[in-house]
Scaffold this motif. Structure first.
Motif, PDB file in Angstrom:
ATOM      1  N   ASP A  77      44.267 -99.102  80.515  1.00 10.29           N
ATOM      2  CA  ASP A  77      44.168-100.325  80.489  1.00 10.29           C
ATOM      3  C   ASP A  77      42.569-100.259  80.603  1.00 10.29           C
ATOM      4  OD1 ASP A  77      43.321-103.282  81.109  1.00 10.29           O
ATOM      5  OD2 ASP A  77      45.251-102.738  82.119  1.00 10.29           O
ATOM      6  N   THR A 107      40.885-103.104  80.520  1.00  9.84           N
ATOM      7  CA  THR A 107      40.086-104.616  80.271  1.00  9.84           C
ATOM      8  C   THR A 107      39.042-104.771  81.700  1.00  9.84           C
ATOM      9  OG1 THR A 107      42.202-105.195  80.443  1.00  9.84           O
ATOM     10  CG2 THR A 107      41.021-107.010  81.280  1.00  9.84           C
ATOM     11  N   SER A 112      45.971-107.694  77.980  1.00  8.75           N
ATOM     12  CA  SER A 112      44.819-106.010  78.581  1.00  8.75           C
ATOM     13  C   SER A 112      44.534-105.885  77.223  1.00  8.75           C
ATOM     14  CB  SER A 112      45.832-105.251  79.711  1.00  8.75           C
ATOM     15  OG  SER A 112      45.719-105.643  80.244  1.00  8.75           O
TER      16      SER A 112
END
Length: 134
Positions: A18, A20, A112
């Motif tokens: 991830d 994000t 995400s």
């Protein structure tokens, strides 16, 4: 255009990482526009998925089902089955473009931005964020 390259440690096994937070930091305060996320690697991709509820592991399992890491691949350098890593970006593209509204990513509740790296031969990856103002 504003652009920045970050380095992401992915380790020695397939991973969905991830990114994000890193993308959000990059666009913070930039106003409205588009964020383009690009991985300049032949064996990695970018996916917009839910993480933390098993979808990231499900994605890796699905890639294993569709693209098994076995001896069928003509591209044979690297680890056994590495040829599938070179085919994977045709299924998980090495880029994504996202709307940015008021300096914030316009993602859905469970979405995400993720780096998908099936290639354990490379422990680090580069990700380029590019912002186009609207």
């Amino acid at each position: 255009m504003q652009t920045e390259v970050i380095t992401v440690r992915t380790g020695s096994r397939p991973v969905v990482r991830d990114i994000t937070d890193e993308a959000s930091r990059f666009v913070a305060g930039l106003g409205d526009g588009l964020l383009h996320v690009f991985v300049p690697h032949a064996t990695a991709g970018v996916a917009i998925i839910e993480t933390g509820a098993g979808s990231d592991d499900d994605l890796l399992r699905a890639l294993d089902d569709v693209l098994p890491a076995d001896g069928r691949w003509q591209h044979r350098h690297g680890s056994p089955g590495h040829g599938r890593d070179h085919v994977m970006p045709a299924f998980v593209a090495p880029y994504a473009t996202l709307p940015v509204i008021g300096g914030r990513l316009a993602l859905g509740t469970w979405q995400s931005v993720c780096l998908v790296d099936p290639n354990g031969d490379n422990a680090t990856r580069q990700v380029r964020f590019s912002f186009l103002s609207g």
